[in-house]
Design an enzyme around this catalytic site. Structure first.
Site, PDB file in Angstrom:
ATOM      1  N   ASP A 407     -81.579 -83.182  22.082  1.00  0.00           N
ATOM      2  CA  ASP A 407     -82.561 -83.032  21.007  1.00  0.00           C
ATOM      3  C   ASP A 407     -81.842 -82.563  19.745  1.00  0.00           C
ATOM      4  OD1 ASP A 407     -85.013 -82.835  19.765  1.00  0.00           O
ATOM      5  OD2 ASP A 407     -85.354 -80.775  20.441  1.00  0.00           O
ATOM      6  N   GLU A 410     -80.004 -85.199  15.062  1.00  0.00           N
ATOM      7  CA  GLU A 410     -79.973 -86.066  13.853  1.00  0.00           C
ATOM      8  C   GLU A 410     -78.701 -85.884  13.038  1.00  0.00           C
ATOM      9  OE1 GLU A 410     -82.601 -84.338  14.958  1.00  0.00           O
ATOM     10  OE2 GLU A 410     -83.549 -86.125  15.743  1.00  0.00           O
ATOM     11  N   ASP A 485     -91.458 -85.544  17.456  1.00  0.00           N
ATOM     12  CA  ASP A 485     -92.564 -84.585  17.370  1.00  0.00           C
ATOM     13  C   ASP A 485     -93.814 -85.199  16.747  1.00  0.00           C
ATOM     14  OD1 ASP A 485     -90.823 -82.821  18.486  1.00  0.00           O
ATOM     15  OD2 ASP A 485     -90.350 -81.790  16.610  1.00  0.00           O
TER      16      ASP A 485
HETATM   17  C1  GLC Z   1     -87.866 -80.228  18.909  1.00  0.00           C
HETATM   18  C2  GLC Z   1     -88.106 -81.355  19.898  1.00  0.00           C
HETATM   19  C3  GLC Z   1     -89.141 -80.944  20.907  1.00  0.00           C
HETATM   20  C4  GLC Z   1     -88.678 -79.664  21.591  1.00  0.00           C
HETATM   21  C5  GLC Z   1     -88.412 -78.572  20.568  1.00  0.00           C
HETATM   22  C6  GLC Z   1     -87.824 -77.314  21.182  1.00  0.00           C
HETATM   23  O1  GLC Z   1     -88.980 -80.022  18.135  1.00  0.00           O
HETATM   24  O2  GLC Z   1     -88.457 -82.547  19.267  1.00  0.00           O
HETATM   25  O3  GLC Z   1     -89.360 -81.970  21.833  1.00  0.00           O
HETATM   26  O4  GLC Z   1     -89.639 -79.236  22.493  1.00  0.00           O
HETATM   27  O5  GLC Z   1     -87.507 -79.041  19.585  1.00  0.00           O
HETATM   28  O6  GLC Z   1     -86.651 -77.575  21.859  1.00  0.00           O
END
Ligand code: GLC
Length: 799
Positions: A407, A410, A485
């Site tokens: 995650d 980017e 998200d």
């Molecule tokens: C980001 C991710 C989400 C995750 C969060 C905490 O917002 O997109 O899926 O739960 O981070 O790790």
């Protein structure tokens, strides 16, 4: 100044007259008077690569997107010269190159139909701010031309009339038309006059695509650096275009383990251990199938990757084992930001080995993410990827974690303008040092790749499972992905539907959304409708942010729980069907989900449809996207379709109302199809499958179906240990014939088939299996509807 528009071309420069031309095997170079070179490489009869340099010198030819396994070779190549142009002729294409200005026009070699034609063609501006060129290309939009693809853009399926930017961006709670968001897939398919072609602009700098927004009849694309380097891919079938693009940028390196196609449950975050167990126990207690449980960032010690919170998870190995014994695969999140902490071994190793990204003037790239101030590995350095992959040894080999979720790659940085690294950050880029302007869009891809390498190594002989948020073209080789998200809203349900279709059309089929929405909380109705859509997505996971309340299948009361269970059960029944579709995708690059336009491009009604889609080859689904609905209108593509719930037959080519109360949704099966089904299991492997159910949808005429099987994990299938059953069905008014052809060296655990007949127009008088007539008792004929065959038949006649 960086231009955001193709047409602000005060400073535009253009190629001049061709002065020389040379051909070297499959590659042609055209040099102009003002030093521009156009290099055209014939990759295949239907795939041409165009590269331009304005300085007479090409950069080192390196791409993260193009796979070394891409097919090369053509049946025919000749070049003709005319007074005003050169003509490159392959078995599929004729490409004209204008001598005056390098503009090109591409025709179908057989029909001479014009497929794609430059308008201004290649042009550029010198970028005084950064050096290099802003490289641009514009093409004439043909009459009725429409455009598809481009990754995760949350816009309508048909992109015509819109402009898009490619710059992977952390986009919490994005909306319809927010652009850019998490992924950069600079590939589109265009369709006009029933013929399709694709353009893959393999340039990792910030890039733009304009589909007739700036100028009505012009499409264009440009990038703020790098080369004008694009592939032209001819169809004429859209599915061929996507398959050829996927061939160039790569198919998944291996099939996912079958359990990865099961249902996944996630939350930010389930902790401590007791909470995780409470959730998994509840699934088993309520008999809602589930294969994977996720641990979000709170499992770590102070958000340090590769650590465990001693307080919440005192004995991860034991817990993971207990979960595994109950059929749950544990998947953990790993982010790129490594906490600056001299006591933390991962940080120390990264620092000692000089693995972290640096600013242009020397200091490390420091940025705030969940753990506070972090440094970030330079995943564009192969040595760093190797180091990173080895960090997974303990998690995977020792503790038994089955999948990793990447995650924030980017890379996302908090509280800074641009939400990411500044432009000056340096990257190795496989020994082609560059700034973040060039590496930004592929950073997440290279992180997922390094993670994949780790899982592949340490999960062996099992298959790796990775999921990533950021991606560039080619990332599908290593990992699955989700759409980031999103929000618990009806609009987002529709966005999820479109994004999944679009990703599939962009070569990336292993995709799903956060079911129910990540931000905010859905009501039960929205959650149920989202599950109904989600079970048709290749990646099927509920995920949500903890601060908005619970989001488990049982959160919304018994009625909703029952609906959710019913649909997750359907997914588990359809596993052999979904696995076969995945195998087709991994073999041939055929998208698992097909927007109607991809399914039938000849029918212009499909060109703007966004809601209905085909899953695999035979199932037509259409989610309910509004509250309080008792059904909806939907379009049926050509063919004949059985209502999954009622067996009522609908003729394609029309829009019709379909009933769908909350416990139902519009699902249709193509007539003539054989749909393979497993019994419902609580998790993959819970039961030994000793019988395959085949739902047979009668049709007058012929239709083929296939069922792919292997051990559902491991790599034996690559050595031929798979089983592929091809069924061909021939229906006549008083007879139904099903022939089976089997290939591969794998023996399925079952050789019993339960045939469930739908729409049989005659009363069964005889059943002949491999030339032997069976008594109804022997085959347990039930009414006129179903019977059992206790062997691997090749020839079945029902009369
Ligand atoms: C980001 C991710 C989400 C995750 C969060 C905490 O917002 O997109 O899926 O739960 O981070 O790790």
């Amino acid at each position: 100044m960086i231009l955001n528009t193709e047409l602000e071309y005060k400073g535009n420069l253009f190629p001049s007259h061709i002065i020389s031309y040379e051909k070297n095997l499959d590659t042609l170079n055209f040099t102009t008077e003002n030093g521009v070179i156009l290099q055209i490489t014939v990759q295949r009869d239907s795939v041409l690569r165009f590269r331009f340099t304005t300085s007479g010198i090409f950069e080192n030819d390196f791409s993260y997107a193009i796979t070394k396994y891409a097919s090369r070779g053509y049946n025919h190549l000749e070049v003709e010269e005319e007074e005003d142009k050169y003509i490159i002729i392959t078995a599929k294409l004729k490409c004209h190159v204008n001598k005056a200005d390098l503009r090109t026009a591409i025709y179908d070699a057989q029909t001479n139909d014009l497929i794609c034609e430059d308008e201004l063609g290649f042009h550029w501006e010198e970028s005084y701010e950064f050096g290099g060129d802003i490289v641009k290309m514009s093409k004439v939009a043909q009459e009725g031309e429409s455009y598809y693809g481009l990754g995760d853009k949350p816009a309508d399926v048909n992109l015509k009339g819109k402009r898009f930017e490619n710059w992977v961006t952390d986009s919490y709670a994005y909306g319809k038309y927010t652009d850019p968001i998490y992924k950069t897939i600079p590939f589109y398919t265009a369709l006009h006059h029933k013929k399709a072609y694709g353009i893959f602009f393999d340039n990792t700098f910030r890039s733009y695509f304009d589909f007739c927004q700036e100028r009505r009849n012009i499409s264009s694309f440009w990038a703020q650096g790098g080369e004008m380097n694009y592939y032209f891919i001819y169809g004429p079938e859209m599915s061929e275009v996507v398959a050829n693009y996927t061939d160039l940028t790569g198919k998944p390196h291996q099939l996912p383990p079958l359990w990865a196609l099961g249902y996944h449950q996630c939350k930010w975050s389930y902790y401590p251990e007791a909470k995780v167990k409470e959730i998994t126990n509840k699934f088993r207690e309520l008999k809602i199938p589930c294969d994977a449980i996720y641990l979000d960032i709170d499992y770590m010690e102070g958000f340090r990757c590769f650590t465990w919170s001693k307080e919440y998870f005192p004995d991860p190995k034991r817990m993971v084992k207990e979960l595994a014994d109950d059929g749950f695969k544990t998947i953990v999140i790993i982010d790129p930001g490594i906490k600056i902490d001299k006591e933390y071994s991962v940080f120390k190793e990264g620092l000692d080995n000089d693995y972290f990204c640096k600013r242009a003037d020397g200091p490390y790239m420091k940025g705030k993410v969940w753990p506070g101030e972090c440094y970030f590995p330079d995943f564009t350095n192969p040595e760093v990827r190797e180091w990173w992959s080895n960090l997974f040894q303990e998690l995977i080999e020792e503790i038994g974690v089955k999948g990793v979720w990447n995650d924030m790659n980017e890379p996302a940085v908090m509280d800074v303008p641009g939400k990411s690294f500044p432009d000056d950050v340096r990257h190795d880029y496989e020994g082609n040092p560059c700034s973040h302007r060039k590496a930004h869009n592929i950073y997440g891809m290279q992180m997922a790749r390094a993670t994949y390498q780790g899982l592949k190594k340490f999960a062996y002989p099992k298959r790796p499972f990775v999921i990533t948020r950021a991606a560039y073209s080619g990332t599908q080789r290593y990992t699955s992905s989700w759409t980031g998200d999103n929000v618990a809203s009806w609009e987002h349900l529709s966005i999820a539907n479109i994004q999944a279709q679009r990703m599939c059309m962009s070569g990336f089929s292993f995709i799903g959304s956060d079911i129910g929405g990540f931000a905010e909380q859905p009501n039960g109705e929205l959650y149920a409708r989202w599950i109904q859509l989600g079970i048709f997505h290749p990646f099927c996971r509920t995920h949500s942010s903890g601060d908005h309340g619970d989001q488990e299948p049982w959160t919304f009361g018994k009625n909703i729980t029952d609906v959710v269970r019913k649909f997750i059960e359907l997914r588990y029944e359809l596993l052999p069907y979904l696995y076969t579709a995945f195998w087709r995708y991994a073999e041939e690059g055929i998208p698992i989900l097909k927007s109607l336009v991809l399914y039938d491009q000849l029918d212009t009604h499909t060109h703007y449809r966004s809601d209905e889609f085909i899953c695999g080859e035979k199932i037509l689904a259409c989610p309910i996207l509004e509250p309080n609905a008792k059904g909806r209108r939907m379009y049926f593509p050509t063919g004949e379709w059985y209502n999954y719930w009622t067996d009522e037959i609908v003729e394609g080519g029309q829009e019709l109302w379909v009933d769908a109360d909350l416990d139902s949704m519009p699902i249709f099966i193509k007539s003539g199809a054989l749909i393979p089904k497993y019994p419902v299991q609580q998790f993959v492997g819970e039961k030994e499958i000793d019988e395959l159910k085949l739902d047979v949808y009668f049709k007058i005429g012929k239709e083929t179906s296939e069922v792919y099987e292997d051990a559902h994990d491991g790599y034996d299938y690559i050595k031929g240990r798979y089983s592929l059953r091809n069924f061909s069905l021939t229906g006549k008014t008083t007879e139904l014939v099903i022939q089976q052809h089997k290939s591969g060296k794998y023996t399925t655990p079952y050789d019993t088939f339960k045939l469930q007949l739908h729409g049989l127009p005659f009363k069964i008088k005889k059943v002949i299996i491999d030339k032997v007539e069976y008594s109804f008792k022997d085959i347990q004929l039930n009414g006129n509807n179903s019977f059992i065959i206790n062997k691997d038949f090749t020839d079945l006649h029902i009369l």
